[in-house]
Design an enzyme around this catalytic site. Structure first.
Site, short mmCIF file in Angstrom:
data_model
loop_
_atom_site.label_atom_id
_atom_site.label_comp_id
_atom_site.label_asym_id
_atom_site.label_seq_id
_atom_site.Cartn_x
_atom_site.Cartn_y
_atom_site.Cartn_z
N CYS A 1 0.86 -1.18 0.00
CA CYS A 1 0.00 0.00 0.00
C CYS A 1 0.90 1.23 0.00
O CYS A 1 1.86 1.29 0.77
CB CYS A 1 -0.89 0.00 1.24
SG CYS A 1 -2.02 1.41 1.30
N HIS B 1 -8.99 -3.87 -2.17
CA HIS B 1 -8.07 -3.04 -1.38
C HIS B 1 -8.49 -1.55 -1.45
O HIS B 1 -8.56 -0.87 -0.42
CB HIS B 1 -6.65 -3.25 -1.92
CG HIS B 1 -5.58 -2.41 -1.32
ND1 HIS B 1 -4.54 -2.94 -0.57
CD2 HIS B 1 -5.33 -1.06 -1.36
CE1 HIS B 1 -3.74 -1.96 -0.17
NE2 HIS B 1 -4.18 -0.81 -0.64
N GLU B 2 -8.81 -1.09 -2.65
CA GLU B 2 -9.19 0.33 -2.82
C GLU B 2 -10.55 0.62 -2.21
O GLU B 2 -10.76 1.67 -1.61
CB GLU B 2 -9.20 0.73 -4.30
CG GLU B 2 -7.93 0.48 -5.10
CD GLU B 2 -6.66 0.99 -4.45
OE1 GLU B 2 -6.73 1.86 -3.56
OE2 GLU B 2 -5.59 0.49 -4.82
N HIS C 1 -10.22 1.22 1.39
CA HIS C 1 -9.75 2.58 1.70
C HIS C 1 -10.91 3.57 1.82
O HIS C 1 -10.91 4.44 2.69
CB HIS C 1 -8.81 3.10 0.60
CG HIS C 1 -7.37 2.73 0.76
ND1 HIS C 1 -6.62 3.05 1.87
CD2 HIS C 1 -6.51 2.08 -0.08
CE1 HIS C 1 -5.37 2.62 1.70
NE2 HIS C 1 -5.28 2.02 0.52
O1 GNR Z 1 0.31 -0.28 -5.73
C1 GNR Z 1 -0.32 -1.10 -5.08
N1 GNR Z 1 -0.08 -2.41 -5.26
C2 GNR Z 1 -0.88 -3.41 -4.73
C3 GNR Z 1 -0.40 -4.70 -4.81
C4 GNR Z 1 -1.15 -5.74 -4.33
C5 GNR Z 1 -2.38 -5.49 -3.78
C6 GNR Z 1 -2.88 -4.19 -3.69
C7 GNR Z 1 -2.12 -3.16 -4.17
S1 GNR Z 1 -2.75 -1.55 -4.08
C8 GNR Z 1 -1.28 -0.62 -4.06
C9 GNR Z 1 -1.56 0.85 -4.19
C10 GNR Z 1 -2.38 1.33 -3.02
O2 GNR Z 1 -1.96 1.50 -1.91
N2 GNR Z 1 -3.64 1.50 -3.25
O3 GNR Z 1 -4.46 1.86 -2.24
NI NI Z 2 -3.56 1.18 -0.41
#
Ligand code: GNR
Ligand code: NI
Length: 167
Positions: A91, A133-134, A137
């Site tokens: 991240c 993941h996003e 956030h």
């Molecule tokens: O750049 C990012 N690479 C990533 C790799 C594996 C799983 C999730 C990510 S998201 C991350 C960029 C980021 O922090 N997005 O919120």
């Molecule tokens: Ni992230």
């Protein structure tokens, strides 16, 4: 165009819950341009508006190898999930540290594009990981929240240590 500053752990603003986008006008287009510029500069696969202190439900993504396939996801909702995957995640708000997180293996998303048009998207592999993941956030949830206490503490100690070395 402007490069935006990315909030880093333990900034409390990473815990804010983003509100839905209702206005798809020029201001949104400017935010998207700045977010893409920041995504490419940081070499990320995705960026959520929360990370750049904009608390609206906006995500920019490019999971392609040549970094030429940008798209945005606004007001996303997961409408179906299937299977599981357990892959390494990093991240931008936790520079230099990685661990494995369990996520749904495949998801179907309903979201709006930059004009406000609704669309659906099926995702698996890295794209599915990245979208989950996003979307976390946007709700103030961070990938470390999915780790066991032991693994989280170990990762946060490593983050502190690497910061002291580069300070
Ligand atoms: O750049 C990012 N690479 C990533 C790799 C594996 C799983 C999730 C990510 S998201 C991350 C960029 C980021 O922090 N997005 O919120
Ligand atoms: Ni992230």
């Amino acid at each position: 165009m402007a490069l935006l500053k990315v909030l880093e752990h333990p900034d409390k603003r990473l815990r804010n819950k983003a509100v839905p986008v209702t206005n798809f006008g020029a201001e949104l287009q400017a935010i998207l341009n700045d977010m893409f510029e920041t995504l490419y500069k940081e070499d990320g696969v995705g960026l959520a508006a929360t990370q750049v202190n904009i608390h609206q439900r906006i995500i920019v993504i490019d999971v392609s190898d040549d970094r030429k396939s940008p798209f945005c996801v606004i007001n996303p909702e997961i409408i179906a999930r299937e299977g599981k995957q357990y892959e390494y995640e990093g991240c931008i708000s936790f520079p230099g540290v990685y661990d494995k997180v369990e996520r749904a293996g495949k998801i179907r998303l309903r979201a709006q594009d930059q004009q406000g048009q609704f669309f659906e998207l099926d995702a698996d592999a890295l794209l599915a990981t990245c979208l989950q993941h996003e979307m976390d956030h946007l709700d103030g949830i961070l990938f470390v929240d999915h780790l066991s206490r032991l693994r989280r503490d170990r990762l946060l100690r490593k983050l502190e240590k690497s910061r002291k070395q580069t300070a």
